[in-house]
Write a protein that holds these residues in place. Structure first.
Motif, PDB file in Angstrom:
ATOM      1  N   GLU A 192       0.811  -1.492  -0.158  1.00  0.00           N
ATOM      2  CA  GLU A 192       0.065  -0.106   0.209  1.00  0.00           C
ATOM      3  C   GLU A 192       0.900   1.267   0.015  1.00  0.00           C
ATOM      4  O   GLU A 192       0.608   2.169  -0.729  1.00  0.00           O
ATOM      5  N   MET A 193       1.959   1.375   0.712  1.00  0.00           N
ATOM      6  CA  MET A 193       2.709   2.423   0.667  1.00  0.00           C
ATOM      7  C   MET A 193       3.406   2.664  -0.532  1.00  0.00           C
ATOM      8  O   MET A 193       3.770   3.880  -0.933  1.00  0.00           O
ATOM      9  N   ALA A 194       3.958   1.624  -1.063  1.00  0.00           N
ATOM     10  CA  ALA A 194       4.696   1.574  -2.356  1.00  0.00           C
ATOM     11  C   ALA A 194       3.788   2.212  -3.442  1.00  0.00           C
ATOM     12  O   ALA A 194       4.144   3.031  -4.243  1.00  0.00           O
ATOM     13  N   ARG A 195       2.615   1.751  -3.454  1.00  0.00           N
ATOM     14  CA  ARG A 195       1.392   2.210  -4.263  1.00  0.00           C
ATOM     15  C   ARG A 195       1.192   3.695  -4.150  1.00  0.00           C
ATOM     16  O   ARG A 195       0.839   4.484  -5.114  1.00  0.00           O
ATOM     17  N   LEU A 196       1.014   4.192  -2.909  1.00  0.00           N
ATOM     18  CA  LEU A 196       0.575   5.453  -2.603  1.00  0.00           C
ATOM     19  C   LEU A 196       1.960   6.432  -3.233  1.00  0.00           C
ATOM     20  O   LEU A 196       1.512   7.564  -3.353  1.00  0.00           O
ATOM     21  N   ALA A 197       3.184   5.675  -2.559  1.00  0.00           N
ATOM     22  CA  ALA A 197       4.281   6.791  -2.945  1.00  0.00           C
ATOM     23  C   ALA A 197       4.571   7.173  -4.366  1.00  0.00           C
ATOM     24  O   ALA A 197       5.132   7.976  -4.837  1.00  0.00           O
ATOM     25  N   ALA A 198       4.280   5.788  -4.941  1.00  0.00           N
ATOM     26  CA  ALA A 198       4.337   5.884  -6.533  1.00  0.00           C
ATOM     27  C   ALA A 198       3.171   6.682  -7.292  1.00  0.00           C
ATOM     28  O   ALA A 198       3.183   7.090  -8.398  1.00  0.00           O
ATOM     29  N   GLY A 199       2.134   6.905  -6.596  1.00  0.00           N
ATOM     30  CA  GLY A 199       1.052   7.647  -7.087  1.00  0.00           C
ATOM     31  C   GLY A 199       0.114   6.875  -7.850  1.00  0.00           C
ATOM     32  O   GLY A 199      -0.721   7.307  -8.796  1.00  0.00           O
ATOM     33  N   LEU A 200      -0.241   5.302  -7.403  1.00  0.00           N
ATOM     34  CA  LEU A 200      -1.117   4.481  -8.085  1.00  0.00           C
ATOM     35  C   LEU A 200      -2.087   4.108  -7.515  1.00  0.00           C
ATOM     36  O   LEU A 200      -1.999   3.922  -6.176  1.00  0.00           O
ATOM     37  N   GLY A 201      -3.350   4.013  -8.264  1.00  0.00           N
ATOM     38  CA  GLY A 201      -4.355   3.304  -7.468  1.00  0.00           C
ATOM     39  C   GLY A 201      -4.927   3.770  -6.220  1.00  0.00           C
ATOM     40  O   GLY A 201      -4.472   4.668  -5.717  1.00  0.00           O
TER      41      GLY A 201
END
Length: 141
Positions: free
Chosen positions: A95-104
């Motif tokens: 979840e953190m990786a997706r948020l940091a990358a700005g995805l989904g």
């Protein structure tokens, strides 16, 4: 379906998840383990380094590419992590990786049976983002 997450959502949720993650202990039984050919400690370190950078400054393209690769790896290894502590730890990392990358959305994207936030009728059950905001007292848009 992957959609862009708003800057506001990333700014609200990512620091909260990071705080929880920094207090969490790495699952001891996963130290030194490889799952699906991936070293779990290195995966954790790669994501944590990029998330930390994202929280302190603008995420550069190299780190964003690293996060995108880590997201792919996390999606590959998560089904093979069978214990609750390990699953929770690596789902939060995802979840953190997706948020940091700005995805989904926070749970990793659109599910086939779930409408997007734009399509959801007013009576639709809350998304995980909305539920997290309610639990933490964050204002909903």
């Amino acid at each position: 379906m992957i959609t862009d997450i708003s800057e506001l959502e990333r700014n609200d949720l990512l620091p909260q998840l990071w705080g929880v993650h920094m207090k969490a202990e790495f699952p001891a039984h996963l130290r030194g383990r490889e799952v699906e050919g991936e070293d779990l400690v290195l995966l954790d370190a790669d994501v944590a380094g990029c998330v930390s950078s994202c929280l302190s400054s603008v995420l550069d393209e190299r780190r964003r590419r690293t996060l995108l690769k880590c997201i792919e790896v996390l999606e590959k290894v998560l089904p093979s992590i069978s214990d609750e502590d390990g699953t929770r730890y690596y789902e939060r990392l995802h979840e953190m990786a997706r948020l940091a990358a700005g995805l989904g959305d926070i749970d990793g994207g659109q599910h086939d049976d779930e409408p997007t936030a734009r399509e959801a009728p007013p009576s639709a059950p809350p998304t995980r983002v909305q539920a997290l905001r309610r639990r933490t007292g964050q204002r909903l848009r």
